[in-house]
Motif scaffolding. Structure first.
Motif, PDB file in Angstrom:
ATOM      1  N   ILE A 408     -14.229  -8.236   6.861  1.00 55.74           N
ATOM      2  CA  ILE A 408     -14.208  -7.371   5.686  1.00 55.74           C
ATOM      3  C   ILE A 408     -14.783  -6.010   6.062  1.00 55.74           C
ATOM      4  CG2 ILE A 408     -14.979  -7.078   3.300  1.00 55.74           C
ATOM      5  CD1 ILE A 408     -15.384 -10.207   3.325  1.00 55.74           C
ATOM      6  N   ILE A 409     -14.066  -4.955   5.691  1.00 52.83           N
ATOM      7  CA  ILE A 409     -14.519  -3.594   5.957  1.00 52.83           C
ATOM      8  C   ILE A 409     -14.517  -2.838   4.631  1.00 52.83           C
ATOM      9  CG2 ILE A 409     -14.113  -1.473   7.245  1.00 52.83           C
ATOM     10  CD1 ILE A 409     -12.512  -3.131   9.264  1.00 52.83           C
ATOM     11  N   TYR A 410     -15.644  -2.215   4.337  1.00 52.27           N
ATOM     12  CA  TYR A 410     -15.803  -1.478   3.086  1.00 52.27           C
ATOM     13  C   TYR A 410     -15.725   0.015   3.381  1.00 52.27           C
ATOM     14  CZ  TYR A 410     -18.286   0.570  -0.917  1.00 52.27           C
ATOM     15  OH  TYR A 410     -18.649   1.336  -1.995  1.00 52.27           O
ATOM     16  N   CYS A 411     -14.734   0.674   2.813  1.00 52.97           N
ATOM     17  CA  CYS A 411     -14.574   2.116   2.987  1.00 52.97           C
ATOM     18  C   CYS A 411     -15.374   2.854   1.919  1.00 52.97           C
ATOM     19  CB  CYS A 411     -13.108   2.511   2.878  1.00 52.97           C
ATOM     20  SG  CYS A 411     -12.136   2.104   4.324  1.00 52.97           S
ATOM     21  N   ALA A 412     -16.183   3.783   2.362  1.00 56.25           N
ATOM     22  CA  ALA A 412     -16.974   4.603   1.446  1.00 56.25           C
ATOM     23  C   ALA A 412     -16.635   6.068   1.665  1.00 56.25           C
ATOM     24  CB  ALA A 412     -18.466   4.376   1.684  1.00 56.25           C
ATOM     25  N   ARG A 413     -16.717   6.844   0.608  1.00 56.55           N
ATOM     26  CA  ARG A 413     -16.416   8.274   0.675  1.00 56.55           C
ATOM     27  C   ARG A 413     -17.264   8.978  -0.364  1.00 56.55           C
ATOM     28  NH1 ARG A 413     -10.410  10.797  -0.743  1.00 56.55           N
ATOM     29  NH2 ARG A 413     -10.825  12.960  -0.110  1.00 56.55           N
ATOM     30  N   HIS A 414     -17.519  10.251  -0.187  1.00 60.56           N
ATOM     31  CA  HIS A 414     -18.316  11.007  -1.159  1.00 60.56           C
ATOM     32  C   HIS A 414     -17.752  10.766  -2.554  1.00 60.56           C
ATOM     33  CE1 HIS A 414     -20.248  14.264  -3.301  1.00 60.56           C
ATOM     34  NE2 HIS A 414     -20.990  14.537  -2.218  1.00 60.56           N
ATOM     35  N   LYS A 415     -18.634  10.410  -3.484  1.00 58.56           N
ATOM     36  CA  LYS A 415     -18.192   9.976  -4.808  1.00 58.56           C
ATOM     37  C   LYS A 415     -17.418  11.055  -5.560  1.00 58.56           C
ATOM     38  CE  LYS A 415     -21.847   6.536  -5.301  1.00 58.56           C
ATOM     39  NZ  LYS A 415     -20.909   5.418  -5.077  1.00 58.56           N
ATOM     40  N   ALA A 416     -17.810  12.296  -5.403  1.00 57.87           N
ATOM     41  CA  ALA A 416     -17.097  13.366  -6.104  1.00 57.87           C
ATOM     42  C   ALA A 416     -15.687  13.540  -5.539  1.00 57.87           C
ATOM     43  CB  ALA A 416     -17.875  14.679  -6.018  1.00 57.87           C
ATOM     44  N   ASP A 417     -15.544  13.387  -4.227  1.00 60.36           N
ATOM     45  CA  ASP A 417     -14.202  13.472  -3.631  1.00 60.36           C
ATOM     46  C   ASP A 417     -13.319  12.317  -4.100  1.00 60.36           C
ATOM     47  OD1 ASP A 417     -14.279  15.850  -2.186  1.00 60.36           O
ATOM     48  OD2 ASP A 417     -15.160  14.917  -0.416  1.00 60.36           O
ATOM     49  N   VAL A 418     -13.916  11.123  -4.185  1.00 64.66           N
ATOM     50  CA  VAL A 418     -13.156   9.969  -4.681  1.00 64.66           C
ATOM     51  C   VAL A 418     -12.728  10.203  -6.128  1.00 64.66           C
ATOM     52  CG1 VAL A 418     -13.305   7.537  -5.326  1.00 64.66           C
ATOM     53  CG2 VAL A 418     -14.191   8.291  -3.126  1.00 64.66           C
ATOM     54  N   ALA A 419     -13.672  10.657  -6.962  1.00 61.20           N
ATOM     55  CA  ALA A 419     -13.364  10.867  -8.379  1.00 61.20           C
ATOM     56  C   ALA A 419     -12.256  11.895  -8.551  1.00 61.20           C
ATOM     57  CB  ALA A 419     -14.622  11.316  -9.117  1.00 61.20           C
ATOM     58  N   LEU A 420     -12.341  13.004  -7.824  1.00 62.08           N
ATOM     59  CA  LEU A 420     -11.306  14.026  -7.932  1.00 62.08           C
ATOM     60  C   LEU A 420      -9.954  13.496  -7.464  1.00 62.08           C
ATOM     61  CD1 LEU A 420     -10.422  16.953  -8.463  1.00 62.08           C
ATOM     62  CD2 LEU A 420     -11.049  17.463  -6.085  1.00 62.08           C
ATOM     63  N   SER A 421      -9.956  12.805  -6.325  1.00 59.02           N
ATOM     64  CA  SER A 421      -8.704  12.278  -5.793  1.00 59.02           C
ATOM     65  C   SER A 421      -8.073  11.269  -6.750  1.00 59.02           C
ATOM     66  CB  SER A 421      -8.944  11.641  -4.419  1.00 59.02           C
ATOM     67  OG  SER A 421      -7.737  11.294  -3.801  1.00 59.02           O
ATOM     68  N   LEU A 422      -8.898  10.440  -7.388  1.00 56.52           N
ATOM     69  CA  LEU A 422      -8.381   9.492  -8.376  1.00 56.52           C
ATOM     70  C   LEU A 422      -7.774  10.223  -9.564  1.00 56.52           C
ATOM     71  CD1 LEU A 422     -11.176   6.768  -8.334  1.00 56.52           C
ATOM     72  CD2 LEU A 422      -8.770   6.392  -7.819  1.00 56.52           C
TER      73      LEU A 422
END
Length: 540
Positions: A408-422
């Motif tokens: 299992i691999i968990y991908c993490a990214r800066h939360k603001a970048d994730v929110a904007l991309s979503l």
């Protein structure tokens, strides 16, 4: 006109009354003067009413009277399937297909059986061969049906070849053009995809204009405000359209404005798009809360007998956190295959937990075998198979219980970048409709972190930062390959040079980016939008 239902009702009544006469002989006698089509209809009715053995007896008598026919063999296949005798079912369906090579139903029966056993390439190839017959190519509806089946089998290349052959006779058929645009996009044939989407955009049908706008926007990076495709999409904005079409066109226009670095305009389009999307695709928060509560429990018994023949790798995390990038980088190494975003884990998990608790152990064993069948399939054998559905973090109990050999691999990214991309996405899946509201995104992100933290204390989960994949891919990939048990020597020699872009099918919203060299412009992208989307500050 023969009333088949009345014949079946008399048969059922005789069975219920324990009639001393033989109800089956009476039924056959009633059928005696009738054509074979009626015999087949009666056999079909018997199967539907859970009398498959009676259906086989009727069909045996039909063969005595009419000889071996495709119709009889196909209905035998249906009866054998109802009994659970899949070998005889497949044999009869194949016999029917040989006897009537232009009849779709028996071919579909065999292909569907192949797909259920994980032989997706064989299934898609069989339907492709069938539909490539000159007479079948004239039947555009059948061609489209076969193409959809092939796409579901992750064989967009075969589907595209079939569609191109059918275009000769049907150059202006809109559903066919729509499927060809989709398969061209998924297989990286972006110029061809754009040509189809342009034709669809010029058509009068709002639903297809919606697909065209998103297709055009996703197929390239825009660098010229005078691009004629922008004018085409702007023309769609002027049309009166349903909310779903309005959302799609504004999402497309937001992506284009972002490409052109007009962040104010992109933000304005995003507000309109997400408001429209919330209206037509509401998020089921109650279901999310149930799924989250279930994910925070280790209920299932552990499977102590791992299968070392292959290693399933689950790449999880928030959508838009880098799962596609990581899986594509991994799949560029020999012996590693990415299956894209599968939904098997969700369906299997729900099926297992839906069985009585005393049956969980057997259900786990059979579900693990089923999952391996569908991930290994029938193409070139590999050692590692990747399932990159990010929402599989909701199914870690089943994953760790049924597949102890999994990584299992968990991908993490800066939360603001994730929110904007979503917020830039118009997802089809109900599970990801939270993307249209920042409060919902924040709630799911917090839940994801909580679930992964819970399971990290119970299983080995490697955390990989998206930013590391971009800035120091060599070190990140060494860690990843070591975690999945990839050959140590190969792992240590991972090149820091960008590998060749993938050539297979990619069906996610990252389908264009995943085929480009890895770039750093997506890191800190949120900073361009803080002035226009102040809600992003809550993710800092």
């Amino acid at each position: 006109m023969v009333d088949v239902e009345k014949m079946l009702a008399r048969f059922a009544d005789a069975i219920a009354r324990a009639d001393p006469a033989n109800p089956l002989l009476d039924l056959v006698g009633s059928l005696s003067p009738l054509p074979v089509q009626v015999w087949a209809a009666v056999a079909d009715g018997l199967v539907r009413q859970s009398w498959p053995k009676a259906a086989l007896a009727v069909l045996a008598e039909a063969e005595v009277r009419f000889g071996r026919q495709a119709l009889i063999e196909f209905h035998r296949a249906l009866a054998y399937r109802a009994i659970g005798d899949m070998d005889n079912a497949a044999a009869c369906a194949r016999a029917a297909a040989r006897a009537a090579p232009q009849w779709l139903q028996p071919v579909w029966f065999v292909a569907d059986g192949l797909r259920e056993r994980g032989r997706t390439h064989a299934a898609a190839s069989m339907l492709c061969d069938f539909a490539m017959q000159p007479e079948i190519l004239k039947d555009v509806d059948t061609v489209c049906t076969c193409m959809k089946f092939m796409i579901e089998c992750a064989e967009s290349g075969l589907a595209h070849a079939l569609g191109r052959a059918a275009m000769v006779a049907h150059p202006h058929h809109l559903p066919l053009m729509e499927l060809l645009a989709k398969t061209a996009l998924e297989t990286g044939q972006f110029d061809e995809a754009r040509n189809f989407y342009r034709d669809l955009a010029l058509g009068p049908h709002a639903a297809r204009a919606r697909l065209a706008a998103l297709g055009l926007a996703l197929s390239k990076r825009f660098d010229n405000a005078a691009d004629t495709d922008i004018a085409l999409i702007d023309g769609m904005l002027q049309r009166s359209a349903p909310a779903s079409t309005k959302a799609s066109v504004h999402f497309a226009r937001a992506k284009i404005s972002d490409d052109l670095r007009d962040y104010r305009a992109a933000a304005e389009h995003l507000r309109i798009a997400n408001a429209a999307a919330r209206a037509v695709q509401p998020w089921d928060r109650a279901q999310w809360l149930r799924d989250k509560a279930r994910a925070l429990q280790g209920q299932l018994p552990r499977n102590r007998a791992p299968d070392r023949a292959c290693v399933p790798v689950f790449v999880i995390g928030m959508p838009r956190s880098g799962t596609t990038l990581l899986s594509e980088l991994m799949a560029r190494h020999a012996g590693i295959v990415s299956r894209g975003e599968l939904n098997f884990a969700e369906h299997i998990d729900r099926a297992v937990t839906g069985t009585p608790r005393q049956a969980w152990e057997d259900a786990l064993t059979s579900s693990a075998a089923m999952y391996r069948t569908h991930i290994i399939r029938d193409d070139a054998a590999a050692r590692v198979y990747i399932d990159k559905n990010p929402m599989n973090f909701l199914h870690l109990d089943w994953i760790t219980a049924a597949l102890p050999e999994a990584r299992i691999i968990y991908c993490a990214r800066h939360k603001a970048d994730v929110a904007l991309s979503l917020w830039f996405q118009f997802f089809e899946s109900p599970a990801t409709r939270f993307s249209h509201d920042f409060a919902w995104i924040r709630e799911v992100d917090a839940g994801c972190e909580e679930i992964v933290s819970y399971w990290s204390a119970r299983a080995s989960i490697l955390r990989v930062a998206y930013e590391d994949l971009v800035h120091d891919r060599h070190a990140a990939m060494v860690r990843v390959l070591a975690h999945i048990g990839y050959d140590a020597a190969a792992s240590a020699s991972v090149s820091a040079v960008a590998p060749v872009a993938p050539t297979g099918q990619i069906a996610t919203s990252s389908l264009w980016q995943a085929r480009q060299p890895v770039y750093a412009s997506s890191i800190g992208r949120y900073r361009h939008y803080l002035e226009f989307i102040p809600e992003l500050k809550s993710f800092l």
